[in-house]
Design an enzyme around this catalytic site. Structure first.
Site, PDB file in Angstrom:
ATOM      1  CB  CYS A 107      -0.909   0.044   1.224  1.00 42.30           C
ATOM      2  SG  CYS A 107      -1.849   1.586   1.257  1.00 42.30           S
ATOM      3  CB  CYS A 110      -1.734   4.506   4.615  1.00 36.89           C
ATOM      4  SG  CYS A 110      -3.224   3.912   3.814  1.00 36.89           S
ATOM      5  CB  SER A 111      -0.754   0.371   6.693  1.00 42.49           C
ATOM      6  OG  SER A 111      -1.783   1.007   7.434  1.00 42.49           O
ATOM      7  CB  CYS A 112      -4.837  -0.512   2.194  1.00 40.06           C
ATOM      8  SG  CYS A 112      -5.462   1.177   2.238  1.00 40.06           S
TER       9      CYS A 112
HETATM   10 FE    FE Z   1      -3.741   2.592   2.067  1.00 39.05          FE
END
Ligand code: FE
Length: 205
Positions: A107, A110-112
């Site tokens: 991602c 971010c951190s999906c």
């Molecule tokens: Fe994300």
């Protein structure tokens, strides 16, 4: 096509993260929680409980060709059949690794991450270096994870969003014809489902 970050990450992360930190500090200070216990809990969801769900799905795809076809066409509903659904897993896609194509997931913003099948994302997945280098130099990143690919193998990098989460279907290891579905699931590591690893050749002890 913009990367949809309507969830609580990206620029809003700082606010949520600060609140969580403040809450954690308060609880620790008051002696209500042990920070080591919190770390252990996170470790369990990051490494043990969470990824076992995804591993069950992958093992099924390895033993059931008809299921695999359906999984590649409609991952969201196939995964739901296992009871794995909910936040951060509403729209799933499965990408199959083959001798010709190696898929990996990132991602970039971010951190999906697909929580229902993989649990909590590992720290490196959320870190800036992985998020940028997975795109700019995926082969180098894969090498650092111990994944050596021939020059003839095409690398495809999939950028997760709040709208769409990916699960990698790793190649089934050789000489596993005699293993049961449950035994096969033990060979499916978390990293093999992110694409930063390959399936194990024997179950971890
Ligand atoms: Fe994300």
């Amino acid at each position: 096509m913009s990367h949809d970050h309507s969830h609580e990450e990206g620029s809003a992360l700082s606010d949520t993260a600060l609140r969580v930190k403040a809450l954690e500090s308060l609880l620790v200070e008051k002696g209500y929680v042990d920070p080591a216990a919190l770390d252990q809990l996170i470790d369990i969801y990051e490494n043990k409980v969470g990824p076992r769900n995804g591993a069950a799905v992958i093992a099924r795809a390895w033993v059931d060709p008809e299921f695999k076809v359906r999984l590649l066409e409609d991952a969201t509903n196939c995964i739901k059949e296992f009871g794995f659904e909910g936040r951060q897993g509403e729209h799933m896609e499965v990408k199959e690794n083959t001798p010709q194509i190696h898929n990996m997931v990132v991602c970039t913003l971010c951190s999906c991450y697909p929580w229902p099948v993989l649990g909590l994302p590992p720290v490196w997945y959320k870190a800036a270096p992985y998020r940028s280098r997975a795109v700019s130099e995926p082969r180098a990143v894969l090498g650092e994870f111990g994944v050596k690919l021939g020059d003839d193998v095409e690398v495809r990098v999939w950028d997760s969003t709040a709208e769409l989460r990916y699960l990698i279907l790793p190649m089934r290891p050789e000489n596993t014809e005699d293993l049961s579905e449950e035994e096969l699931a033990l060979l499916v590591s978390r990293d093999s489902m992110i694409g930063t690893g390959i399936a194990l050749t024997e179950a971890p002890s």
